[in-house]
Motif scaffolding. Sequence first.
Motif, PDB file in Angstrom:
ATOM      1  N   HIS A  70      16.892   9.864 -41.632  1.00 38.70           N
ATOM      2  CA  HIS A  70      17.196  11.250 -41.470  1.00 38.70           C
ATOM      3  C   HIS A  70      16.342  12.088 -40.385  1.00 38.70           C
ATOM      4  CE1 HIS A  70      19.056  11.114 -45.599  1.00 38.70           C
ATOM      5  NE2 HIS A  70      19.829  12.375 -45.033  1.00 38.70           N
ATOM      6  N   THR A  92      19.741  16.231 -39.578  1.00 40.42           N
ATOM      7  CA  THR A  92      20.764  15.601 -39.537  1.00 40.42           C
ATOM      8  C   THR A  92      20.636  14.134 -39.913  1.00 40.42           C
ATOM      9  OG1 THR A  92      22.031  15.412 -37.627  1.00 40.42           O
ATOM     10  CG2 THR A  92      20.054  15.492 -37.248  1.00 40.42           C
ATOM     11  N   SER A 130      20.072  16.659 -31.168  1.00 42.15           N
ATOM     12  CA  SER A 130      20.485  16.698 -32.458  1.00 42.15           C
ATOM     13  C   SER A 130      19.027  17.660 -32.878  1.00 42.15           C
ATOM     14  CB  SER A 130      20.397  15.833 -33.473  1.00 42.15           C
ATOM     15  OG  SER A 130      21.066  14.665 -32.942  1.00 42.15           O
ATOM     16  N   LEU A 149      20.015  22.142 -34.286  1.00 44.38           N
ATOM     17  CA  LEU A 149      19.602  22.257 -35.977  1.00 44.38           C
ATOM     18  C   LEU A 149      18.389  23.151 -35.235  1.00 44.38           C
ATOM     19  CD1 LEU A 149      18.090  18.918 -37.539  1.00 44.38           C
ATOM     20  CD2 LEU A 149      20.327  20.256 -38.024  1.00 44.38           C
TER      21      LEU A 149
END
Length: 234
Positions: free
Chosen positions: A25, A39, A53, A57
Amino acid sequence: MAKAAKPAAATKDPIVLTIDVGGSHVKILTSAGGEMRRTDSGPSLTPQQVVASVTKLAEGLDYDVISMGYPGPVRDNKPSLDPFNLGKGWNGYDFTAAFGKPVKLVNDALMQAIGSYDGGRMLFLGLGTGLGAAMIINNVGQPMELAHLPYKKGESFEDYVGERGLVKRGKKKWRKYVFDVVDRLRAALQPDYVVIGGGNVDKLDELPEKSRRGDNTRAFEGGFRLWRDKALII
């Protein structure tokens, strides 16, 4: 009569976004509080994907600076090798330019070590996808690439105590090898104490001598300390 000098304004600590990049992760948390967000990671993860990402986030979060734990060696605030358990393209990647904010990049084991440090000579070992390692001696942090040193039958420490070793040999034998590896490294490096963290530390019912249990959430505290602990040298 001369006017009295005004007292210096208190320096406000910046709000830090800590990013913890792991084999399973990518996790983030800010020093302002709130909930950890994450994620999925994986063996094909690239630095460009991490930036995309994390940007998604972190939507709605306020932060001034970034700390980032990277699962590999770091030099001049950039990855110096591609990580063993992720994708390609990390070597030399400039995260400060990519995020557009000041970034302090350190080895992920060192970041968790900093968050776990209570003074003196500490050895940190992270039992996760691989084997992370770092030492801090009197506030001086040193990441250590111990995972791929030879151990038994042509295989490395990581082959025995990382995730692959756990799956291949089962929990009982894995625990025995964890104790042996910790004992060998403690004898070689002479720490005052050992902190054992990483995602698989919970699979240990008992701990080796002079060891205490770490917690993955200490990686976030380590990221915050990178910006606020003036005594820390990395």
